[in-house]
Scaffold this motif. Structure first.
Motif, PDB file in Angstrom:
ATOM      1  N   ARG A   6       0.708  -1.200   0.063  1.00 30.84           N
ATOM      2  CA  ARG A   6       0.148  -0.016   0.064  1.00 30.84           C
ATOM      3  C   ARG A   6       0.693   1.016  -0.098  1.00 30.84           C
ATOM      4  O   ARG A   6       0.680   2.088  -0.524  1.00 30.84           O
ATOM      5  CB  ARG A   6      -0.936  -0.087   1.118  1.00 30.84           C
ATOM      6  CG  ARG A   6      -1.942   1.128   1.429  1.00 30.84           C
ATOM      7  CD  ARG A   6      -2.796   1.055   2.404  1.00 30.84           C
ATOM      8  NE  ARG A   6      -3.602   1.935   2.587  1.00 30.84           N
ATOM      9  CZ  ARG A   6      -3.557   2.994   3.405  1.00 30.84           C
ATOM     10  NH1 ARG A   6      -2.489   3.212   4.380  1.00 30.84           N
ATOM     11  NH2 ARG A   6      -4.646   3.943   3.456  1.00 30.84           N
ATOM     12  N   ARG A  20      -4.535   3.460  10.627  1.00 30.92           N
ATOM     13  CA  ARG A  20      -5.539   4.303   9.416  1.00 30.92           C
ATOM     14  C   ARG A  20      -6.755   4.619  10.212  1.00 30.92           C
ATOM     15  O   ARG A  20      -7.052   4.324  11.626  1.00 30.92           O
ATOM     16  CB  ARG A  20      -6.041   3.083   8.548  1.00 30.92           C
ATOM     17  CG  ARG A  20      -4.613   2.397   7.969  1.00 30.92           C
ATOM     18  CD  ARG A  20      -5.106   1.489   6.903  1.00 30.92           C
ATOM     19  NE  ARG A  20      -3.980   0.693   6.185  1.00 30.92           N
ATOM     20  CZ  ARG A  20      -3.893  -0.402   5.211  1.00 30.92           C
ATOM     21  NH1 ARG A  20      -5.334  -0.692   4.908  1.00 30.92           N
ATOM     22  NH2 ARG A  20      -2.849  -0.933   4.939  1.00 30.92           N
ATOM     23  N   SER A 320     -10.353  -5.497  11.115  1.00 30.77           N
ATOM     24  CA  SER A 320     -10.759  -4.460  10.542  1.00 30.77           C
ATOM     25  C   SER A 320     -11.076  -4.764   9.119  1.00 30.77           C
ATOM     26  O   SER A 320     -10.663  -5.574   8.482  1.00 30.77           O
ATOM     27  CB  SER A 320     -10.163  -2.954  10.762  1.00 30.77           C
ATOM     28  OG  SER A 320      -8.891  -3.212   9.759  1.00 30.77           O
ATOM     29  N   SER A 322      -9.869  -3.519   6.640  1.00 30.23           N
ATOM     30  CA  SER A 322      -8.726  -3.488   5.832  1.00 30.23           C
ATOM     31  C   SER A 322      -7.994  -4.784   6.122  1.00 30.23           C
ATOM     32  O   SER A 322      -6.850  -5.172   5.209  1.00 30.23           O
ATOM     33  CB  SER A 322      -7.785  -2.289   6.203  1.00 30.23           C
ATOM     34  OG  SER A 322      -7.453  -2.565   7.696  1.00 30.23           O
TER      35      SER A 322
END
Length: 378
Positions: A6, A20, A320, A322
């Protein structure tokens, strides 16, 4: 793996953003938006190596080595507590910061610019892990330089002798932190013991022995707990405020710990447990995901595999969207600890935000990998 890609999908050294935005946030506060904490990145490098993804782990390890050689102000073998996330260029790595429109200036955070002894030691553990995985001695040499900085700048002969907190503040004049942390001294012991095991140098053994002596000094046989460390004047911290990791790490970071130390795990289970896991401290205001994973790993090392598996199963609810684990189950949990000397109150909190550090600890617990030794706990 995705967290590395990322930031940059190439092959250059890279630092990963630690957090994040949480479920109710569109963006992080300015001080965290670009922050790649050294501790978190070291953990990810160790976890990736344990997972067999040495290539991505090396990108973080190489970023640590680059930062060690190219600091913007200091050339004495230190690392900062945080760097700006992203791929590194050829010059000094940028530190986190943000534009403060109200004051009309570029702002930085004094803790992030500083150097905590424990964070330096964790970077060294990551480099030693990569040395073990690759045989590339530049990683071991980097770890040795980091241990050298710790001994030169944090050794404190005041009783109980050990290693102090590091330095805090902005360039070029930073403040020496005169308190000593149990957690930091455990980290230093682990690095020095690992290097001594590899190279047999008496200086490393001496550092390991000093830090281990500090651990013995802060252990309280009744009720069976580790103090946080010492106050700035070297007086021992009281026993009415404790932290979970301080109880757990000595049990896996020291080879053949005394049987009495096992009581610290029982103390944590009595005084720091919450439904599904553990809190950071004794107020039990929520579940600390990272610490719960640490407890699972420690329980595995103590042979309590059923209890460890139960904790890991519970952490599945903290993943999460993500794929990263949240830092806490509740919107916010307290630690009872101040971020730095400028703090006027305990202002260090964990929030329900995706966190690479918690994710790395979850992976290490699932794998049964001891980051302090580079070995399986079973």
């Amino acid at each position: 793996m995705a967290a590395v890609d990322r930031e940059d999908s190439g092959s250059q050294p890279v630092f990963l953003a630690s957090y994040r935005p949480g479920p109710s946030e569109t963006e992080l506060e300015p001080a965290l938006r670009q922050s790649a904490f050294t501790y978190d990145n070291a953990l990810v490098a160790i976890a990736l190596t344990a997972c067999g993804d040495v290539g991505r782990a090396r990108r973080i390890g190489d970023a640590l080595l680059h930062a060690l050689d190219h600091d913007r102000s200091f050339h004495d073998g230190r690392l900062r507590n945080a760097y700006r996330a992203g791929r590194l260029g050829s010059g000094p790595p940028a530190l986190p910061g943000w534009w403060d429109a109200r004051q009309g200036l570029w702002a930085e955070d004094s803790y992030q610019d500083g150097t905590a002894t424990g964070n330096v030691a964790w970077a060294a553990l990551a480099l030693l892990t990569l040395d073990q995985a690759t045989g590339q001695r530049t990683y071991r040499e980097g770890a040795r330089r980091l241990l050298g900085w710790i001994h030169a700048h944090a050794y404190d002969p005041r009783e109980p002798t050990g290693y102090s907190g590091g330095v805090d503040g902005f360039d070029p004049s930073q403040t020496k932190l005169s308190w000593k942390s149990t957690e930091h001294n455990l980290d230093v012991h682990a690095v020095a013991a690992w290097l001594s095991r590899l190279d047999g140098r008496s200086a490393d053994a001496d550092i390991a022995r000093t830090a281990r002596g500090f651990l013995d000094a802060v252990f309280v046989a009744e009720p069976g707990l580790f103090r946080l460390g010492t106050q700035p004047d070297s007086r021992l911290q009281p026993t009415d405020h404790v932290a979970l990791d301080t109880q757990l790490w000595p049990l896996i970071g020291v080879a053949d710990p005394p049987d009495a130390w096992r009581r610290a795990m029982a103390f944590a289970q009595r005084n720091l447990a919450v439904p599904g896991g553990f809190d950071f401290n004794e107020d039990r205001d929520g579940l600390w995901v990272e610490g719960t994973a640490q407890a699972a790993l420690t329980l595995r090392a103590l042979g309590q595999t059923t209890a460890a598996a139960k904790l890991l199963d519970g952490l599945a609810a903290e993943i999460s969207p993500s794929g990263l684990l949240f830092a806490s189950r509740e919107p916010r949990i307290t630690t009872g600890i101040a971020i730095g000397p400028a703090s006027t109150e305990p202002d260090f909190f964990y929030y329900r935000r995706p966190h690479i550090g918690a994710t790395a600890w979850g992976a290490l617990a699932a794998l049964g990998w001891n980051a302090f030794t580079g070995r399986s706990v079973e």
